[in-house]
Design a protein around this motif. Structure first.
Motif, mmCIF file in Angstrom:
data_model
loop_
_atom_site.group_PDB
_atom_site.id
_atom_site.type_symbol
_atom_site.label_atom_id
_atom_site.label_comp_id
_atom_site.label_asym_id
_atom_site.label_seq_id
_atom_site.Cartn_x
_atom_site.Cartn_y
_atom_site.Cartn_z
ATOM 1 N N ALA A 1 31.797 41.044 45.077
ATOM 2 C CA ALA A 1 32.086 40.094 46.145
ATOM 3 C C ALA A 1 30.892 39.868 47.061
ATOM 4 O O ALA A 1 30.566 38.726 47.395
ATOM 5 N N LEU B 1 29.141 36.240 47.446
ATOM 6 C CA LEU B 1 29.087 35.538 48.730
ATOM 7 C C LEU B 1 27.651 35.180 49.092
ATOM 8 O O LEU B 1 27.402 34.124 49.678
ATOM 9 N N CYS C 1 40.172 33.106 44.781
ATOM 10 C CA CYS C 1 39.096 33.367 45.736
ATOM 11 C C CYS C 1 39.403 34.586 46.599
ATOM 12 O O CYS C 1 38.501 35.374 46.922
ATOM 13 N N ARG C 2 40.645 34.753 46.988
ATOM 14 C CA ARG C 2 41.030 35.943 47.769
ATOM 15 C C ARG C 2 40.782 37.202 46.960
ATOM 16 O O ARG C 2 40.276 38.204 47.487
ATOM 17 N N THR D 1 36.093 31.305 52.877
ATOM 18 C CA THR D 1 34.889 30.891 53.594
ATOM 19 C C THR D 1 34.944 29.381 53.773
ATOM 20 O O THR D 1 35.833 28.712 53.240
ATOM 21 N N PHE E 1 36.611 37.208 46.358
ATOM 22 C CA PHE E 1 35.713 37.324 47.508
ATOM 23 C C PHE E 1 36.286 38.148 48.648
ATOM 24 O O PHE E 1 35.587 38.471 49.589
ATOM 25 N N GLY E 2 37.577 38.435 48.594
ATOM 26 C CA GLY E 2 38.219 39.159 49.681
ATOM 27 C C GLY E 2 38.771 38.271 50.770
ATOM 28 O O GLY E 2 39.295 38.753 51.778
ATOM 29 N N GLY E 3 38.667 36.966 50.602
ATOM 30 C CA GLY E 3 39.162 36.037 51.619
ATOM 31 C C GLY E 3 38.576 34.652 51.427
ATOM 32 O O GLY E 3 38.100 34.302 50.347
ATOM 33 N N ALA F 1 36.477 35.932 54.421
ATOM 34 C CA ALA F 1 35.609 36.776 53.601
ATOM 35 C C ALA F 1 34.365 37.210 54.372
ATOM 36 O O ALA F 1 33.735 38.204 54.012
ATOM 37 N N ARG F 2 34.022 36.458 55.414
ATOM 38 C CA ARG F 2 32.859 36.780 56.249
ATOM 39 C C ARG F 2 33.304 36.832 57.705
ATOM 40 O O ARG F 2 34.288 36.196 58.085
#
Length: 247
Positions: free
Chosen positions: A95, A99, A217-218, A225, A221-223, A163-164
């Motif tokens: 991830a 990113l 995407c979650r 953007t 990437f973890g969330g 994600a950020r």
């Protein structure tokens, strides 16, 4: 309401609208109003396409002009987000590295191909619809633009993290309650139903496609953007146009 509209038009378009507040409250109202931004963008795009047909332009030329309007009104940011998200998903990297790839200014092969196919699909679908009558293309352009922004509204619901820690994704992630976000989606589908059952089905299909991408995407990437929001918008618009053309 004025603050919400300023936030919505100021962040989702290149129109000369000054964002007076950049906080969670303004973001909440702004992202809830995103489908209204889509309505304005869609009507402008449909108007140009119809004008070209009135001036004896071809259906293909009208389709190209219609697709160009949203791109111009967003300075291509949503298309750029689609390309960057494709590069991130296609990189196969963790991830953090994905990113970083998405944040780079260049576009990789995954991004180029995704961008090319998305634009070709949008133009081909609109060209087919305009060929059957200007109203068909105009309605499709408007429906696609509204649904595209509704996909963004849905992505702002509780439970979808950023994600950020910075950027548009962090500013709007989770600002809407689940019921509010899904109610906005339901209103969009009902509004599209005014143009016919086929338009409502296209809206549902587009939102389902956007939801599948959001979940990917979650997980990847973890969330979300800002790039992911752009990708959701473009995917939803493309899916809506394709479904309408297939009918």
């Amino acid at each position: 309401m004025i603050t919400a509209l300023r936030f919505s038009f100021g962040t989702l378009t290149a129109l000369p609208v000054r964002v007076t507040r950049w906080d969670r409250t303004a973001a909440r109202g702004g992202m809830l109003a995103a489908p209204l931004v889509g309505l304005v963008v869609g009507l402008l795009a449909a108007g140009l396409g119809a004008l070209i047909l009135v001036l004896d332009g071809s259906a293909l030329l009208a389709a190209v002009a219609t697709v160009a309007v949203p791109a111009a009104l967003t300075r291509g940011l949503h298309l750029d987000g689609l390309a960057d998200t494709a590069d991130g998903l296609g990189s196969g990297k963790p991830a953090e590295d994905a990113l970083r790839i998405m944040k780079q200014s260049d576009i990789g092969p995954f991004g180029v191909l995704t961008l090319l196919f998305a634009l070709l699909a949008q133009i081909a679908a609109l060209s087919q619809l305009y060929a059957t009558g200007w109203a068909h293309g105009a309605v499709a352009a408007t429906v696609a633009a509204v649904v595209a922004r509704t996909a963004m509204t849905l992505a702002c619901r509780h439970g979808v993290p950023a994600a950020r820690p910075d950027g548009l994704g962090a500013a709007v992630a989770g600002v809407l309650g689940l019921r509010t976000a899904w109610a906005a989606a339901a209103v969009t589908v009902l509004a599209c139903a005014a143009a016919g059952l086929h338009a409502a089905l296209a809206a549902v299909a587009a939102l389902v496609c956007a939801e599948l991408l959001l979940r990917r995407c979650r997980a990847r990437f973890g969330g979300v953007t800002g790039d992911v929001f752009g990708a959701l918008s473009e995917l939803a618009a493309t899916a809506a146009l394709v479904v309408l053309a297939l009918g």
